[in-house]
Design an enzyme around this catalytic site. Structure first.
Site, PDB file in Angstrom:
ATOM      1  N   CYS B  84     -48.133 -51.582 -35.212  1.00  0.00           N
ATOM      2  CA  CYS B  84     -48.706 -50.368 -34.432  1.00  0.00           C
ATOM      3  C   CYS B  84     -49.621 -50.741 -33.152  1.00  0.00           C
ATOM      4  O   CYS B  84     -49.159 -51.540 -32.580  1.00  0.00           O
ATOM      5  CB  CYS B  84     -48.985 -49.552 -35.573  1.00  0.00           C
ATOM      6  SG  CYS B  84     -49.720 -47.817 -35.233  1.00  0.00           S
ATOM      7  N   HIS B 203     -45.504 -48.457 -40.153  1.00  0.00           N
ATOM      8  CA  HIS B 203     -45.789 -49.653 -40.949  1.00  0.00           C
ATOM      9  C   HIS B 203     -45.361 -49.862 -42.105  1.00  0.00           C
ATOM     10  O   HIS B 203     -45.534 -49.047 -42.603  1.00  0.00           O
ATOM     11  CB  HIS B 203     -47.222 -48.303 -41.110  1.00  0.00           C
ATOM     12  CG  HIS B 203     -47.749 -48.398 -40.447  1.00  0.00           C
ATOM     13  ND1 HIS B 203     -48.694 -48.735 -39.815  1.00  0.00           N
ATOM     14  CD2 HIS B 203     -47.822 -47.152 -39.360  1.00  0.00           C
ATOM     15  CE1 HIS B 203     -49.768 -48.580 -38.729  1.00  0.00           C
ATOM     16  NE2 HIS B 203     -48.955 -47.326 -38.467  1.00  0.00           N
ATOM     17  N   GLU B 205     -46.770 -52.192 -44.424  1.00  0.00           N
ATOM     18  CA  GLU B 205     -47.298 -52.485 -45.240  1.00  0.00           C
ATOM     19  C   GLU B 205     -48.092 -51.401 -45.701  1.00  0.00           C
ATOM     20  O   GLU B 205     -48.656 -50.802 -47.338  1.00  0.00           O
ATOM     21  CB  GLU B 205     -48.745 -52.854 -44.444  1.00  0.00           C
ATOM     22  CG  GLU B 205     -50.039 -52.233 -43.591  1.00  0.00           C
ATOM     23  CD  GLU B 205     -49.126 -51.618 -42.562  1.00  0.00           C
ATOM     24  OE1 GLU B 205     -48.529 -51.425 -42.338  1.00  0.00           O
ATOM     25  OE2 GLU B 205     -49.983 -50.948 -41.699  1.00  0.00           O
TER      26      GLU B 205
END
Lengths: 102, 233
Positions: B84, B203, B205
Site C-alpha cells: 500500500c 494488504h 498482513e
C-alpha cells in the site's frame, strides 16, 4: 547576502494530458448542475508557492520532489522582473513553461 | 530469517506487518530516521500515511534515512516488499516502475478483494500454491485479502506497461470485477525486472488469521522466507 534576493515562484502541478483525472471530471460534472454551462477540460492539480534565491533550481526541484514527472506536468511561474534568462520563455519537450505573474 | 519492518511517522500497518512476518520468522521494526537495517534478511515497507502523505503519497518518505539503506539493500539484491503506502514509496524511490494515482471512484475504499496470482514462481508468491506448500505452483491461484486506500490506481506509461507485461513483472491482478480503483491492466502487484522488489496495494498482513476471515496473505511472507532460505543453500 543570502536570503536578500529571493524570487517568488509558483509551481503549478496538474495531471498529465491523457491520464484519467477523476477529480477534474467530477468538478466538470458539478458545474452544469450549478448553472455554469460550456465548461470543458477541467483539471485539478496543486500549487506550490515558494521564495527561492536561485530560480534555476526550480526545475530540478520539480523533477526530484515537487512533481512526479511520470504522471504530472508542471509549470514554473516567476514573479515579474525575476533574474532568470528563461523567464517568459518556453522550454519545449519538458512540459515546462515559464511566464511572468501578471 | 529476519524481516525488518520500516516505521515512518504516519505508518499505521507496521505492527500488523510485524506480526504477520513473525508467523514465519523473526521481525523487528526499523525507525525511519536510522540507517541501520539491523541485519534484516528482507525488508517490508508497510502501509499507512508516511509523513502525512504530504505533497504526494510516498514522496517525502522516499528521502528518509532508512530508505537510503533500503535502496542500497535492494540494489544489492535484497528482498523488499512494499504494501500500500509502502508500494507508493517504492515507486517514488524508483525501485519499482509506475505510480499510484487517486482511485477512479475518488473514494477511500476498504473491501476484501480477490487477486489472481499471475505468477506463482516469484520470491513473493512461491508459497502461494493452492495447498500453501512448495510443491504446487498453479499459475492461477486466487488470494482473498483486504484493500484499503484512496490512491491505488496503478499507472505506467504505454512503454513501461508493455515492458512490464513482456518481462512478466505483473505478479498479481485484481480478479474479474474487483478492480475498483481503475488500475491499468488490473494490476494489483508488480515486481522489478530483477525480481527482488515487489509492491502491491492490497494488504496481505491483514489476512493472516482466521479471526479476520482469510489467511491468504500469509503465503506472501512464507514465500519471502522460502526465497531467503533457498538463496542461502
Amino acid at each position: 547576502m543570502a536570503g536578500q534576493n529571493r524570487v517568488r515562484a509558483r509551481v503549478l502541478i496538474r495531471p498529465k494530458a491523457g491520464i484519467l483525472d477523476p477529480q477534474g471530471e467530477a468538478v466538470q460534472r458539478a458545474l452544469p448542475a450549478l448553472g455554469f454551462e460550456g465548461v470543458a477540460n477541467v483539471h485539478v492539480g496543486r500549487l506550490v508557492e515558494l521564495d527561492v534565491e536561485d530560480p534555476s533550481q526550480l526545475e530540478p526541484m520539480c523533477e526530484k520532489l515537487l512533481a512526479n514527472p511520470l504522471v504530472e506536468d508542471y509549470e514554473i511561474v516567476l514573479r515579474e522582473g525575476a533574474q532568470d534568462a528563461d523567464a517568459g520563455g518556453t522550454r519545449q519537450g519538458l512540459g515546462i513553461r515559464y511566464r511572468d505573474i501578471q | 530469517m529476519k524481516f525488518g519492518v520500516v516505521r515512518f511517522p504516519g505508518s499505521c500497518d507496521e505492527v500488523d506487518a510485524l506480526r504477520a512476518a513473525r508467523r514465519v520468522g523473526d521481525a523487528e521494526l526499523l525507525w525511519h530516521g536510522e540507517r541501520d537495517l539491523k541485519g534484516a534478511d528482507a525488508i517490508i515497507v508497510p502501509g499507512g500515511f508516511s509523513y502525512g502523505d504530504y505533497l504526494r503519497a510516498g514522496a517525502i518518505a522516499r528521502f528518509s534515512p532508512v530508505m537510503e539503506s533500503v535502496i542500497a539493500f535492494a540494489r544489492d539484491g535484497g528482498l523488499v516488499l512494499g504494501i500500500c503506502n509502502g508500494f507508493q514509496v517504492l515507486c517514488e524511490a524508483k525501485l519499482l516502475p509506475g505510480a499510484l494515482l487517486p482511485n477512479a471512484n475518488l473514494r477511500f475504499t476498504f473491501r476484501q478483494v480477490d487477486l489472481d496470482v499471475v505468477r506463482g514462481d516469484t520470491a513473493f508468491t512461491c508459497a502461494c500454491g493452492s495447498d500453501g506448500g512448495l510443491s504446487a505452483h498453479p499459475p492461477h491461484s486466487i488470494l482473498s485479502i483486504p484493500a484499503k486506500h484512496s490512491w491505488g490506481r496503478y499507472y505506467a506509461d504505454e512503454q513501461q506497461l508493455a515492458a512490464l507485461e513482456q518481462n512478466g513483472q505483473v505478479v498479481l491482478r485484481y480478479a474479474l470485477g474487483e478492480n475498483f480503483n481503475g488500475s491499468l491492466n488490473d494490476i494489483a502487484g508488480v515486481r522489478n525486472e530483477r525480481g527482488n522488489v515487489f509492491g502491491l496495494m492490497p494488504h496481505p498482513e491483514h489476512a493472516v488469521d482466521e479471526l479476520t476471515g482469510s489467511t491468504d496473505g500469509l503465503c506472501i511472507f512464507a514465500s519471502m522466507r522460502l526465497a531467503v532460505e533457498g538463496a542461502r543453500v
